[in-house]
Design a protein around this motif. Structure first.
Motif, mmCIF file in Angstrom:
data_model
loop_
_atom_site.group_PDB
_atom_site.id
_atom_site.type_symbol
_atom_site.label_atom_id
_atom_site.label_comp_id
_atom_site.label_asym_id
_atom_site.label_seq_id
_atom_site.Cartn_x
_atom_site.Cartn_y
_atom_site.Cartn_z
ATOM 1 N N HIS A 110 0.845 -1.326 0.080
ATOM 2 C CA HIS A 110 0.142 0.120 -0.029
ATOM 3 C C HIS A 110 0.712 1.318 -0.014
ATOM 4 O O HIS A 110 1.854 1.199 0.728
ATOM 5 N N TYR A 114 -1.279 7.389 2.848
ATOM 6 C CA TYR A 114 -2.886 7.541 2.028
ATOM 7 C C TYR A 114 -3.977 6.771 3.031
ATOM 8 O O TYR A 114 -3.691 5.968 3.650
ATOM 9 N N SER A 115 -5.002 6.956 2.799
ATOM 10 C CA SER A 115 -6.370 6.451 3.596
ATOM 11 C C SER A 115 -6.150 5.028 3.083
ATOM 12 O O SER A 115 -6.039 4.513 2.054
ATOM 13 N N VAL A 116 -6.799 4.138 4.548
ATOM 14 C CA VAL A 116 -6.598 2.552 4.057
ATOM 15 C C VAL A 116 -8.081 2.351 3.897
ATOM 16 O O VAL A 116 -8.359 1.147 4.040
ATOM 17 N N GLU A 117 -8.916 3.401 3.930
ATOM 18 C CA GLU A 117 -10.429 2.839 3.848
ATOM 19 C C GLU A 117 -10.706 1.932 2.807
ATOM 20 O O GLU A 117 -11.375 0.879 2.959
ATOM 21 N N TYR A 120 -9.841 -2.038 3.152
ATOM 22 C CA TYR A 120 -10.841 -3.310 3.803
ATOM 23 C C TYR A 120 -11.455 -3.968 2.768
ATOM 24 O O TYR A 120 -11.686 -5.195 3.212
ATOM 25 N N TYR A 135 -2.422 3.131 11.159
ATOM 26 C CA TYR A 135 -0.995 3.854 11.083
ATOM 27 C C TYR A 135 -0.472 4.074 12.357
ATOM 28 O O TYR A 135 -1.267 4.418 13.216
ATOM 29 N N ASN A 139 3.466 7.008 9.694
ATOM 30 C CA ASN A 139 2.877 6.356 8.612
ATOM 31 C C ASN A 139 3.573 4.949 8.394
ATOM 32 O O ASN A 139 3.547 4.598 7.174
#
Length: 537
Positions: A110, A114-117, A120, A135, A139
């Motif tokens: 990844h 940046y957002s991990v949304e 999922y 995080y 980061n």
């Protein structure tokens, strides 16, 4: 059989997970999955491929504690069968383990920051609902496990648990982390989960006689097992425990890190690991006949297999009031929650203690003390030293803590003051990271990194700094794994040239030169104190 009978004092009640010796990482579902694939299956595959290499390795003292089965090579067919049963019965845990590796690779790929949304959606299906992706402030991406949900899922299967019963005649046993227990003519295997109340009734018969027939029915002993089962009992009573009712504080060393503290009001047992009574041993020792009929508190310092010993804890469960364990809410794979582990194996009244939190235990005040090091630099919270204050008398169990940062203990001293008696573990070489935590790693590490990150306690330089800070009247080196009944758990065998012996000798000599009573404990020891902290004997 209708007469009331006592359980023989040298009966082993061994907890097993799929025929492997059960320790805490085989209870928590996530660590059980990783150990199953990263330890058990690897060792079984290796043995099946080269059984005679294993037979040769276990005879080599330099290989002690290595990943080698201590089993006759002629029994390879039994290991083949055990592996087949494992692959069939533990398919879900095997899939869970492989999915953890997939998840870890996903997080590494990844674009950090940046957002991990959206990640999922890519979590392996078998892990969904059990994982939070997180995080840290730099980061670095990782995940935490909702361990409590795993215990309520298909991944916690009590049918994997059983107990084995046999009479022990000596301290000679294979190393528990690398050798499963196969069928033996002198051993009864029972498919009983660890929380079964029948185990409590069975173990209580060491002091409270009962019916062999009734207990056999309770725990599921079969007809063809009855002849052997009857040999586990006697009509002769064992030595009784005299209730401690003195005005002194009594401490008894039971070996390794196990110490019993008693006043006329309370009993406290630290890191229970109790040897058996009535069998051949080369070392005099206290046993469970020297324990009170009721133990008010059990203290657990950290989550290693030589400090949380189910073979001792489960037989004592019926007489334990409360268990105090270090608190963790990390959710990290390497840091399973001890409270959850114990509650799901039938223990009640488990209390967590945080760093510098105080608990009033009868006429004692317990304080959780930060425990640093000894865990291969992993982020593990489930570890705590303990400070006990009994009126004017104070003692501290530093366990295997490695006193790397002196300032931590200088801050602690400002809060708790000087200590009368310190117990310090000095197994200062320690095994490398992979020896215990290797199955949890999702990728290989270099030999250099592995060897540098060790499960090591304090050496002389670090231990003497602890003495400088707390100005104790007495210092006892313990938790060295030297007693013969520890070998199957710790795999330790020292000589006078071993570094931990040299380092601990040096600390003892330094303390004595300062007028401080000091000793490296071994076997058994009794100490009596006035409440003022003055030693009686």
């Amino acid at each position: 059989m209708n007469n009331l009978s006592y359980l023989k004092p040298n009966l082993v009640v061994a907890p097993l997970f799929d025929n492997w010796y059960a320790w805490t990482h085989l209870i928590s579902p996530a660590t059980a999955a990783m150990n199953l694939t990263g330890r058990h299956l690897k060792i079984m595959n290796s043995f099946i491929q080269s059984p005679r290499i294993h037979a040769s390795a276990v005879k080599n003292p330099k290989m002690l504690g290595g990943p080698f089965m201590d089993i006759n090579p002629d029994r390879v067919d039994e290991i083949v069968k055990l592996r087949e049963q494992t692959l069939l019965n533990q398919a879900k845990l095997i899939e869970f383990s492989e999915s953890i590796k997939t998840l870890d690779l996903l997080l590494k790929r990844h674009k950090h920051g940046y957002s991990v949304e959206l990640l999922y959606n890519e979590i392996p299906d078998i892990l969904k609902g059990f994982i939070e992706i997180v995080y840290d402030l730099n980061n670095n991406l990782s995940f935490r496990i909702y361990e409590s949900l795993l215990y309520g899922s298909e991944f916690y299967n009590k049918r994997s648990q059983s107990i084995a019963l046999w009479l022990t005649e000596n301290d000679d046993r294979p190393f528990c982390l690398s050798t499963p227990l196969l069928s033996e003519s002198n051993v009864i295997h029972l498919p009983v989960s660890f929380d079964d109340s029948g185990i409590d009734k069975l173990c209580s018969m060491k002091r409270n006689p009962g019916s062999i027939t009734d207990i056999a029915l309770e725990i599921g002993v079969t007809e063809d097992q009855m002849d052997l089962f009857e040999t586990f009992f006697t009509e002769r009573s064992h030595p009784t425990y005299s209730v401690y009712n003195s005005d002194k504080i009594r401490m008894r060393y039971f070996g390794h890190a196990c110490i019993l503290i008693e006043t006329k009001e309370i009993s406290i047992l630290v890191d229970p690991l109790i040897s058996y009574y009535g069998y051949e041993s080369s070392v005099d020792h206290y046993s469970d006949v020297d324990l009170p009929d009721f133990i008010d508190y059990v203290l657990i310092t950290h989550n290693h297999q030589d400090h949380v010993v189910f073979e001792t804890l489960i037989p004592l469960r019926h007489k334990i009031g409360k268990i105090i364990v270090p608190c963790t809410t990390s959710g990290a794979l390497q840091d399973p929650n001890l409270k959850l582990t114990l509650e799901n194996t039938g223990f009640k009244n488990v209390i967590e203690v945080k760093d510098m939190e105080k608990l009033v235990l009868g006429d004692c005040v317990l304080t959780g003390i930060p425990f640093i090091g000894e865990h291969s630099d992993l982020n593990i919270q489930a570890k705590s030293c303990f400070h006990l204050a009994i009126s004017g008398f104070t003692l501290m169990f530093v366990a295997d803590s490695r006193i790397i940062d002196f300032k931590i203990y200088e801050h602690i001293e400002k809060m708790v003051g000087a200590i009368d008696v310190i117990f310090l573990g000095m197994e200062c070489d320690g095994a490398p990271l992979t020896w215990l935590y290797g199955p949890l790693l999702t990728e290989d590490i270099s030999r250099e990194n592995d060897q540098s990150r060790r499960l090591s306690g304090s050496d002389y330089r670090l231990g003497v700094k602890l003495v400088d800070i707390f100005s104790p009247k007495e210092v006892y080196v313990y938790a060295m794994g030297q007693e013969p009944w520890l070998k199957f758990i710790s795999s330790i065998k020292y000589t006078e040239e071993s570094n931990p012996i040299i380092q601990s000798n040096k600390l003892v000599e330094e303390c004595l030169s300062r007028g401080i009573i000091a000793e490296r404990l071994f076997g058994e020891k009794e100490l009596l104190y006035n409440y003022s902290g003055n030693k009686v004997k």
